[in-house]
Design a protein around this motif. Structure first.
Motif, PDB file in Angstrom:
ATOM      1  N   ASP A 101     -10.313   4.707  79.827  1.00 31.66           N
ATOM      2  CA  ASP A 101     -11.351   3.682  79.720  1.00 31.66           C
ATOM      3  C   ASP A 101     -12.678   4.260  80.180  1.00 31.66           C
ATOM      4  N   ASP A 117     -17.459   1.123  72.452  1.00 31.98           N
ATOM      5  CA  ASP A 117     -18.561   0.348  73.004  1.00 31.98           C
ATOM      6  C   ASP A 117     -19.805   0.584  72.169  1.00 31.98           C
ATOM      7  N   LYS A 149     -25.802  -1.687  78.742  1.00 30.80           N
ATOM      8  CA  LYS A 149     -24.461  -1.316  79.175  1.00 30.80           C
ATOM      9  C   LYS A 149     -23.456  -2.049  78.298  1.00 30.80           C
ATOM     10  N   SER A 150     -22.397  -1.356  77.881  1.00 25.00           N
ATOM     11  CA  SER A 150     -21.289  -1.985  77.171  1.00 25.00           C
ATOM     12  C   SER A 150     -20.007  -1.580  77.870  1.00 25.00           C
ATOM     13  N   SER A 151     -19.192  -2.558  78.255  1.00 20.32           N
ATOM     14  CA  SER A 151     -18.041  -2.261  79.109  1.00 20.32           C
ATOM     15  C   SER A 151     -16.762  -2.907  78.584  1.00 20.32           C
ATOM     16  N   ASN A 152     -16.506  -2.731  77.296  1.00 23.56           N
ATOM     17  CA  ASN A 152     -15.242  -3.218  76.756  1.00 23.56           C
ATOM     18  C   ASN A 152     -14.070  -2.424  77.314  1.00 23.56           C
ATOM     19  N   LYS A 153     -12.918  -3.052  77.339  1.00 24.07           N
ATOM     20  CA  LYS A 153     -11.721  -2.328  77.753  1.00 24.07           C
ATOM     21  C   LYS A 153     -11.396  -1.283  76.688  1.00 24.07           C
ATOM     22  N   SER A 195     -21.278   8.284  78.840  1.00 30.21           N
ATOM     23  CA  SER A 195     -19.971   7.676  79.066  1.00 30.21           C
ATOM     24  C   SER A 195     -19.630   7.813  80.547  1.00 30.21           C
ATOM     25  N   ASP A 226     -17.036   3.489  79.794  1.00 31.08           N
ATOM     26  CA  ASP A 226     -18.050   2.524  79.403  1.00 31.08           C
ATOM     27  C   ASP A 226     -19.319   3.255  78.987  1.00 31.08           C
ATOM     28  N   ASN A 258     -12.284   2.482  74.830  1.00 31.46           N
ATOM     29  CA  ASN A 258     -13.366   3.439  74.635  1.00 31.46           C
ATOM     30  C   ASN A 258     -14.271   3.137  73.445  1.00 31.46           C
TER      31      ASN A 258
END
Length: 754
Positions: free
Chosen positions: A696, A723, A715-719, A739, A698, A721
């Motif tokens: 994982d 984003d 910022k993009s913080s999806n569960k 990253s 972000d 990889n």
């Protein structure tokens, strides 16, 4: 920023520790505008050159001046009594010249109050508005002498190096109210949002926030807090308590209950009631009024003859209430429990202390949090001692410097709540600025850190040295009367709502120079004796770091620090310091030329673990010090310092082309750069994981410099990889797409498209 919540016994005036003991979080992402230009401060230099004989006495952390002296022009047509609009018009030309020094325009300033001292000097106190919204705690004070000449400006209000981007909240107002309620932990609670404002975060950046008023009760103490909730993140940016732990007198009885004001028992001029608490409190209110009126010409706590209202026999649960407080409109006293205290309204110290909170609210309005809150509490203790000394012919014997000795722990002779001559004697107060309390309890140490100002005042009045030998400075005593005049005028006509200890030192020095020029040096000595000197401390012995070489096995106990130093050669594009591995919780403070700490740093990182990072672009050459502070004990940590002459390294993106696949271990950064042309509608950065991706990571985007977990444009913080970050109407220039791995990851690519 996370805060550790401590288990405490909550008291308001008593200040054993705080009444409302909830934590307060980092302001979160600050509102900022992208620009292709580095801040050269050319606008500040031009504004300074336009003034005559200007001298900068203090600056903010962003190098914008905070206090200037000089010849700033003449107020036009300033009569003896002017309406606010007329006064503002009389100094409009002065403001037009001085406002740019603080990156402000006169249109952003709103005149709030005009005050006048006994030398005929006037002080115009302005608030700041930005994009039509109040900037909480931001004030500009314009100093005029008796002839109307503008000679000084003290300003916590300031603008940015360029126009601030218009911000819109991403958090619903209802969610902000919920966050504010949760932060106080009160019961019988009511919360109401007052709309959007700006506040300054701990790094000096402006934060868009909802202003929420929360009222209720916690641990027997009424709660009336202004809670400012970051409108982007939901974090608590600031908490400001209005219940401070206070000749027309009205003394009520709550009849051993909590309804205020209760039953009127004795009004002004009425005969004694034979209720000892009512009658003694009536007398103490009168002495407090006379102390301020006879020494400073002040008519009641607001200076305009406000009624002095108090309620005695107050209790939350029917038992003896061991507390007293000022709630913004009246005093409230408990009867005590006979063990910790007797009836609190019978003590002059308690009454002066609480009513001085009201004086401060009317004058500087010091925010009741962190350093301003500690000054708020300190000034209340200081004038308790001042008024007691006055009632006894300006005595300076030991009892003057004991706070609450007449009602506190009646079975223990000589005991007191606080000891101004030796603050640490109470077991919780601090007496030396470098050792000040730096946590979330007690609204950031408003009671414990008040001992620093208490001791400075006591030494200024009597002379002497630090009681524990923390410094060797010998202070020349000038007497309680002179010292009180200096501290009163500093609060009334110099300090602002967000003044810290450094500002208090500067304001008391300025008032000493105005009233008692021969004693200015003694004021400087008094603050130096308690560690507020304005002189850089010599750097500590530090482990020398080599560029890019990790130092492992670092450990230390809670509350202590380890120090490191990296010498940076000229011409470097970036500098970073990283801690990783091990266990525990540490905070990282980086500063050039001297060791940093929570109150002084060029960069900080305060996450809830041992993984911290500070990144500085275009670092100046010289010695950079790293303070690794143990928020809780930590072991097995690795510290690495690295500088580079290449911004962003060798990972360069081509428009629309994916990078090679890459990966990283936990808590590491991998960054790519993309040069973006001017005048584009958007740029989109995509971090993608292929079929065999794991872990994982972000995505963080920043302009011209590497991002951190606290500073970024997007910022993009999806569960997993995958984003995406989209930047509308980007400024032309270099962007960094990075990253950051929350767990080890593999087989990821980066792409930028414009």
């Amino acid at each position: 920023m996370r805060r550790k919540i401590l288990s405490t016994f909550c008291m308001a005036w008593l200040g054993v520790v705080s009444g409302a003991c909830g934590g307060e979080g980092e302001g979160g992402a600050a509102v900022r505008a992208a620009s292709a230009e580095k801040d050269t401060r050319a606008d500040l230099q031009a504004a300074m050159r336009a003034l005559k004989r200007v001298r900068v006495l203090a600056t903010h952390e962003d190098q914008v001046p905070a206090f200037i002296q000089g010849d700033f022009g003449q107020a036009l047509g300033l009569g003896q009594a002017l309406r606010p609009q007329e006064a503002h018009e009389s100094v409009r030309e002065v403001l037009r010249q001085v406002a740019p020094v603080f990156r402000l325009s006169p249109e952003e300033l709103t005149l709030r109050r005009i005050s006048r001292d006994d030398q005929g000097h006037r002080y115009l106190r302005y608030g700041q508005r930005l994009q039509g919204r109040e900037v909480v705690g931001a004030e500009l004070v314009l100093f005029l002498d008796a002839q109307g000449k503008a000679y000084a400006v003290h300003s916590s209000a300031r603008g940015g190096p360029r126009a601030l981007a218009a911000a819109q909240p991403s958090l619903a107002e209802e969610a902000a109210v919920v966050a504010a309620r949760r932060a106080t932990g009160a019961r019988r609670m009511d919360a109401l949002s007052g709309g959007l404002v700006y506040v300054r975060g701990e790094e000096g950046q402006l934060v868009l926030a909802y202003a929420v008023r929360v009222t209720g009760v916690k641990d027997g103490l009424p709660v009336d807090d202004r809670v400012y909730v970051n409108a982007m993140t939901g974090d608590i940016a600031l908490r400001d308590a209005r219940v401070h732990t206070a000749l027309s007198r009205s003394v009520y009885s709550a009849n051993n209950g909590y309804q205020l004001p209760g039953t009127l028992k004795r009004g002004e001029g009425a005969p004694a009631t034979q209720d000892a608490h009512v009658d003694m409190n009536y007398e103490q209110l009168g002495k407090t009024y006379q102390c301020y009126q006879e020494n400073f010409g002040r008519d009641s706590h607001d200076g305009e003859g406000a009624s002095l209202k108090s309620t005695v026999h107050y209790s939350e649960d029917g038992n003896g209430y061991v507390n007293a407080y000022w709630n913004g409109s009246q005093m409230v006293y408990g009867d005590g429990d006979g063990v910790l205290s007797t009836a609190l309204g019978e003590d002059l110290d308690v009454t002066v202390h609480e009513l001085t909170h009201a004086v401060t609210e009317a004058d500087s309005n010091l925010i009741y949090s962190n350093e301003p809150g500690a000054l708020n509490e300190g000034w209340s203790d200081i004038f308790s001692a001042y008024c007691e000394s006055w009632t006894r012919g300006w005595s300076t014997d030991a009892d003057v410097w004991l706070i609450g000795e007449d009602i506190w722990t009646p079975a223990t002779p000589g005991d007191a709540l606080r000891y101004m001559g030796n603050p640490t004697q109470d077991g919780s107060s601090r007496d030396y600025y470098p050792e000040r309390y730096r946590g979330a309890s007690d609204y950031g140490g408003v009671h414990s850190n008040s001992g620093i100002a208490n001791l400075a005042f006591k030494l200024l009045a009597t002379g002497g040295t630090h009681p524990r030998g923390k410094t060797s400075t010998l202070v020349t005593g000038i007497g309680v009367q002179k010292a009180g005049k200096i501290f009163y005028e500093a609060n009334a006509n110099c300090m602002t709502a967000s003044s810290n200890f450094a500002a208090a030192k500067l304001c008391t020095e300025q008032k000493a120079e105005q009233y008692f020029p021969g004693d200015t040096g003694a004021v400087t000595e008094a603050w130096a004796a308690v560690g507020v000197s304005g002189v850089a401390e010599p750097p500590p012995e530090a482990v020398v770091l080599s560029n890019g070489v990790p130092v492992g096995g670092v450990a230390t106990a809670e509350g202590t620090s380890k120090f490191y130093k990296l010498t940076v050669p000229p011409g470097q594009a970036s500098l970073s310091f990283v801690t990783s591995g091990g266990s525990g919780d540490l905070d990282l403070y980086v500063k050039r030329g001297a060791a940093g700490d929570m109150g002084s740093y060029d960069c900080k990182s305060e996450g809830p673990s041992t993984a911290e990072e500070c990144v500085i672009t275009d670092p100046a050459e010289g010695d950079w010090y790293v303070t690794v502070f143990a928020y809780s004990s930590f072991t097995g940590v690795t510290v690495t310092g690295r500088y580079s002459s290449v911004l962003g390294g060798a990972n360069v993106l081509v428009n629309g082309v994916s990078s090679v696949a890459y990966g990283g271990s936990a808590r590491t950064w991998t960054c790519w750069t993309l040069q973006v042309p001017e005048s584009l509608p958007r740029v989109v950065f995509t971090q993608s994981g292929g079929a065999r991706t794991t872990g994982d990571a972000d995505l963080f985007i920043q302009y011209q410099e590497p991002p951190t977990t606290l500073r970024y444009l997007c910022k993009s913080s999806n569960k997993g990889n995958h984003d995406v970050c989209t930047l509308p109407r980007p400024a032309g220039g270099l962007y960094q797409a990075c990253s950051f791995s929350y767990s080890g990851y593999t087989n990821v690519t980066m792409k930028g498209v414009y």
